[in-house]
Design a protein around this motif. Structure first.
Motif, mmCIF file in Angstrom:
data_model
loop_
_atom_site.group_PDB
_atom_site.id
_atom_site.type_symbol
_atom_site.label_atom_id
_atom_site.label_comp_id
_atom_site.label_asym_id
_atom_site.label_seq_id
_atom_site.Cartn_x
_atom_site.Cartn_y
_atom_site.Cartn_z
ATOM 1 N N SER A 1 0.906 0.827 2.016
ATOM 2 C CA SER A 1 -0.228 0.173 2.641
ATOM 3 C C SER A 1 -0.164 -1.330 2.384
ATOM 4 C CB SER A 1 -1.513 0.738 2.076
ATOM 5 O OG SER A 1 -2.621 0.042 2.575
ATOM 6 N N PRO A 5 -5.575 -4.217 -3.201
ATOM 7 C CA PRO A 5 -6.428 -3.324 -3.995
ATOM 8 C C PRO A 5 -7.885 -3.759 -4.033
ATOM 9 C CG PRO A 5 -4.390 -3.774 -5.161
ATOM 10 C CD PRO A 5 -4.402 -4.636 -3.935
ATOM 11 N N PRO A 32 -3.787 1.673 -5.797
ATOM 12 C CA PRO A 32 -2.669 2.007 -4.897
ATOM 13 C C PRO A 32 -1.663 2.967 -5.534
ATOM 14 C CG PRO A 32 -3.128 -0.330 -4.774
ATOM 15 C CD PRO A 32 -3.951 0.221 -5.907
ATOM 16 N N TYR A 36 -0.752 6.617 -4.202
ATOM 17 C CA TYR A 36 0.640 6.961 -3.931
ATOM 18 C C TYR A 36 1.009 8.291 -4.586
ATOM 19 C CZ TYR A 36 5.608 6.704 -3.157
ATOM 20 O OH TYR A 36 6.879 6.987 -2.758
#
Length: 145
Positions: A1, A5, A32, A36
């Motif tokens: 992405s 954050p 993030p 993930y």
């Protein structure tokens, strides 16, 4: 992405749900990586399906075919992963790897199919013998009159 954050707006409870193992002060910054982790679990599933389930070279050309394949594969994979938790006789597979589960459950399916086919062939022979004996009795009774 590509989202920073700090641009992901979640409340503290949502952050705790997504990153329970990360200290509270670092959750926003490490979000993030936590997200993930979910993605990585999906990658492991696809890796196992391609590598251990022999679907790595499987090709489908139509959209419906691809959707059907993905749905079928997801259902089969989920069933094999959940079976040890639902049936006591497979409970020993809970901690085994995906390839071991697939191998052992595949062997069990082969044994069931073999046994079923074997029993059917015996039943067919028994039925055939019963029909022959009945015919022989009928023929004997007919000739005795």
């Amino acid at each position: 992405s590509t989202i920073m954050p700090e641009d992901i707006l979640l409340d503290d409870q949502e952050l705790e749900t997504l990153c329970p193992e990360v200290p509270e002060a670092d959750r926003s910054r490490l979000l993030p990586y936590c997200l993930y982790g979910f993605r990585w679990a999906i990658e492991v599933i696809f890796y196992e399906q391609k590598t251990f389930w022999s679907f790595g070279k499987y090709m489908v050309r139509s959209k419906n075919g691809i959707e059907s394949y993905v749905n079928f594969l997801a259902i089969a994979y989920s069933c094999v992963q959940l079976l040890p938790f639902k049936q006591e006789r497979y409970a020993h597979l809970k901690e085994e790897s995906s390839q071991v589960k697939k191998q052992l459950i595949g062997m069990a399916i082969q044994q069931e199919v073999f046994f079923y086919t074997f029993v059917l062939s015996i039943e067919n022979r028994i039925k055939s013998l019963a029909i022959l004996k009945t015919y022989e009795r009928w023929a004997e009774e007919k000739h005795s009159f």
